[in-house]
Design a protein around this motif. Structure first.
Motif, PDB file in Angstrom:
ATOM      1  N   ARG A 182      24.459  70.063  82.595  1.00 41.06           N
ATOM      2  CA  ARG A 182      25.442  69.152  81.991  1.00 41.06           C
ATOM      3  C   ARG A 182      26.658  68.971  82.902  1.00 41.06           C
ATOM      4  O   ARG A 182      27.784  68.810  82.441  1.00 41.06           O
ATOM      5  CB  ARG A 182      25.865  69.693  80.623  1.00 41.06           C
ATOM      6  CG  ARG A 182      24.721  69.767  79.612  1.00 41.06           C
ATOM      7  CD  ARG A 182      25.105  70.576  78.393  1.00 41.06           C
ATOM      8  NE  ARG A 182      26.289  70.036  77.742  1.00 41.06           N
ATOM      9  CZ  ARG A 182      27.092  70.759  76.947  1.00 41.06           C
ATOM     10  NH1 ARG A 182      26.815  72.055  76.758  1.00 41.06           N
ATOM     11  NH2 ARG A 182      28.130  70.213  76.374  1.00 41.06           N
ATOM     12  N   TYR A 183      26.398  68.978  84.193  1.00 36.77           N
ATOM     13  CA  TYR A 183      27.491  68.870  85.168  1.00 36.77           C
ATOM     14  C   TYR A 183      28.335  67.616  84.933  1.00 36.77           C
ATOM     15  O   TYR A 183      29.570  67.659  84.981  1.00 36.77           O
ATOM     16  CB  TYR A 183      26.900  68.866  86.585  1.00 36.77           C
ATOM     17  CG  TYR A 183      27.904  68.537  87.669  1.00 36.77           C
ATOM     18  CD1 TYR A 183      28.842  69.488  88.072  1.00 36.77           C
ATOM     19  CD2 TYR A 183      27.916  67.290  88.289  1.00 36.77           C
ATOM     20  CE1 TYR A 183      29.768  69.197  89.067  1.00 36.77           C
ATOM     21  CE2 TYR A 183      28.827  66.991  89.272  1.00 36.77           C
ATOM     22  CZ  TYR A 183      29.756  67.944  89.663  1.00 36.77           C
ATOM     23  OH  TYR A 183      30.673  67.643  90.636  1.00 36.77           O
ATOM     24  N   GLU A 216      29.081  66.127  82.393  1.00 34.70           N
ATOM     25  CA  GLU A 216      29.919  66.169  81.195  1.00 34.70           C
ATOM     26  C   GLU A 216      31.154  67.047  81.376  1.00 34.70           C
ATOM     27  O   GLU A 216      32.033  67.067  80.509  1.00 34.70           O
ATOM     28  CB  GLU A 216      29.107  66.697  80.007  1.00 34.70           C
ATOM     29  CG  GLU A 216      27.930  65.813  79.621  1.00 34.70           C
ATOM     30  CD  GLU A 216      27.121  66.410  78.479  1.00 34.70           C
ATOM     31  OE1 GLU A 216      27.616  67.372  77.851  1.00 34.70           O
ATOM     32  OE2 GLU A 216      26.003  65.926  78.216  1.00 34.70           O
ATOM     33  N   HIS A 217      31.220  67.783  82.496  1.00 31.57           N
ATOM     34  CA  HIS A 217      32.313  68.738  82.683  1.00 31.57           C
ATOM     35  C   HIS A 217      33.003  68.621  84.038  1.00 31.57           C
ATOM     36  O   HIS A 217      34.037  69.264  84.236  1.00 31.57           O
ATOM     37  CB  HIS A 217      31.778  70.171  82.525  1.00 31.57           C
ATOM     38  CG  HIS A 217      31.148  70.436  81.193  1.00 31.57           C
ATOM     39  ND1 HIS A 217      31.876  70.607  80.035  1.00 31.57           N
ATOM     40  CD2 HIS A 217      29.846  70.513  80.822  1.00 31.57           C
ATOM     41  CE1 HIS A 217      31.066  70.802  79.027  1.00 31.57           C
ATOM     42  NE2 HIS A 217      29.821  70.757  79.465  1.00 31.57           N
ATOM     43  N   THR A 264      22.874  65.495  86.449  1.00 30.37           N
ATOM     44  CA  THR A 264      22.851  65.900  85.039  1.00 30.37           C
ATOM     45  C   THR A 264      22.435  67.350  84.791  1.00 30.37           C
ATOM     46  O   THR A 264      22.615  67.834  83.673  1.00 30.37           O
ATOM     47  CB  THR A 264      21.915  64.972  84.238  1.00 30.37           C
ATOM     48  OG1 THR A 264      20.596  64.998  84.813  1.00 30.37           O
ATOM     49  CG2 THR A 264      22.434  63.541  84.245  1.00 30.37           C
TER      50      THR A 264
END
Length: 497
Positions: free
Chosen positions: A112-113, A115-116, A109
């Motif tokens: 914001r890894y 999330e992308h 996390t």
């Protein structure tokens, strides 16, 4: 010690609360469906202790008792493990839509890894766009054909490095040599530059960093099994991963910044690499860094460790090594470079690579999936929110499918219409369904090229004191599977004995 006791107390309290809530809710809702069979969980921690240090092996052993679909309680998380080709087909094909999203480890996390990043982001417009970029611009056959010259050059550099070792009679660390070659191949394909010098420590340092990432993601983390602990990160996994991410992102940011500055000075001068493609597609810098992380981390460790396993199995089975070299000599000519167009004419080499994929899949449990809805599989209920693990390692050693599954027998694939592209569920090194690894086409080309070139250009012997019968073939588990003891072998001029 006081902190450890505190964390254990929090863990126990949360687990007890969840257990009580589960019992209360089950009483209100009546029949919640029949879970797959599995070992009886301990209070609070469930079956966490059953995983051990080699969970792919531990889970395969449990599957031999409880069957090809079983359930475990890992802390608060219901986990379903499938260990046969028919059950894998159910998860990856029949119910692919229900199981296409991920259960993301807390360690992924930072920045914001999750999330992308393509491997972890939920199926969504972002995911489809990233997938399209990979399929159309990065790993399409036409794109890979146009970059053959890069792979040819990197293979020649590998052979030059090995040749120098041959001249001095020194051994080659196969995993490190393969890692350096793969890293520089990706570096030249993606950003038109080498990221490691074979004679320096930079490749080794990058390799160690990638392995630290794989270990961190792969090892059990209490924060994943007891969500209340995510706030405190009791094992420090997220903190360590934040440092690893920052180190890699700093490298990528420097490369991107340099390219943008060069464009401003000289105009839109294209190097015709991946970075140019992404900039032309107007991808934002933070998204490029996340994609680079995926390409470099996932592409280097998996390919180099598979090459190392291949060389280890061949050196442990000299008659198989002789067969592979004889085919190369007959089809290409001893010592001549192997080209990508030659691969189709080398069935034994292809069979050898498939057998390595079978025996030593790079990601033995694939990446964890999450049940998006309560689903019936194999007569059992998989509740919404459950974690799904596909034990590819167990499937590839299933005696119901494979004769002598623990033996290295490339011949089993000769004349057998089976490939690794996700449609034959008894052989799934790259996964299957919509989440199949997008980098598979490049990985397959690289493995055949590196292995074929090393075998056709040199004879090989183990270091003094090591014989085929005494080789150590143990493995170590991150999220990927590596050889526990690095393979070192001495290259000899071809056909010298």
């Amino acid at each position: 010690m006081d902190l450890l006791v505190l964390m254990l107390g929090l863990c126990l309290s949360w687990g007890l609360l969840q257990a009580l809530l589960y019992i209360a809710n089950r009483g209100k809702s009546g029949n919640v469906g029949k879970l797959p069979p599995g070992p009886r969980p301990l209070p609070v921690i469930g079956n966490l202790l059953e995983l051990g240090s080699l969970p792919h092996r531990s889970l395969a052993k449990l599957a031999s008792v409880y069957g090809p679909i079983m359930s475990l309680k890992l802390g608060c998380i219901t986990t379903v493990v499938v260990s046969s080709a028919p059950m894998a087909r159910e998860i990856l094909q029949t119910h692919d839509v229900s199981f296409s999203n991920r259960l993301t480890p807390d360690s992924l996390t930072p920045f914001r890894y999750h999330e992308h990043a393509l491997p972890w982001v939920p199926v969504s417009p972002l995911w489809r766009n990233l997938r399209r970029i990979c399929n159309v611009h990065l790993f399409a056959s036409s794109t890979l054909d146009s970059s053959q010259h890069i792979r040819r050059r990197k293979i020649q550099e590998l052979l030059s490095h090995v040749g120098k070792c041959s001249e001095t009679g020194s051994s080659v660390n196969i995993g490190e040599a393969g890692f350096t070659t793969t890293l520089n191949l990706l570096g030249n394909t993606i950003v038109s530059m080498d990221l490691a010098d074979p004679t320096s420590e930079s490749a080794k340092e990058f390799k160690e960093l990638v392995w630290q990432i794989m270990v961190e993601v792969g090892k059990p983390n209490l924060a994943d099994y007891f969500p209340v602990l995510k706030r405190v990160d009791p094992q420090g996994a997220r903190r360590r991963m934040t440092g690893y991410f920052r180190r890699l992102f700093d490298v990528f940011q420097g490369i991107i910044k340099s390219r943008l500055q060069a464009r401003e000075v000289t105009g839109s001068v294209r190097k015709n690499d991946v970075l140019d493609t992404l900039l032309e597609l107007s991808m934002e810098e933070f998204q490029i860094k996340h994609l680079f992380f995926d390409l470099f981390v996932a592409g280097t460790d998996t390919t180099s460790s598979t090459l190392e396993w291949a060389m280890a199995e061949l050196l442990r089975n000299p008659e198989k090594l002789s067969k592979a070299q004889a085919e190369l000599e007959n089809v290409i000519g001893s010592g001549k470079p192997v080209e990508e167009t030659d691969i189709a004419r080398l069935p034994y080499l292809q069979a050898t690579v498939k057998e390595i994929f079978r025996m030593h899949p790079a990601i033995p449990l694939l990446l964890p999936r999450r049940a998006g809805a309560t689903t019936q599989v194999g007569g059992y209920t998989i509740p919404e929110g459950s974690q799904i693990l596909v034990n590819v390692w167990a499937i590839c050693r299933d005696p119901a499918t494979w004769k002598d599954p623990d033996e290295f027998i490339p011949e089993r694939f000769l004349g057998l219409d089976i490939d690794v592209k996700g449609q034959n569920f008894e052989l799934l090194p790259f996964g299957g369904g919509r989440r199949i690894c997008p980098g598979m086409p490049l990985a397959i080309r690289m493995l055949h090229l590196m292995l074929g070139s090393l075998l056709n250009s040199f004879d090989w012997k183990l270091e003094d004191g090591v014989s085929p019968g005494t080789m150590k073939m143990g493995d170590k588990f991150g999220i990927t599977l590596q050889k526990a003891q690095s393979l070192r072998a001495v290259p000899l001029p071809r056909n010298s004995h």
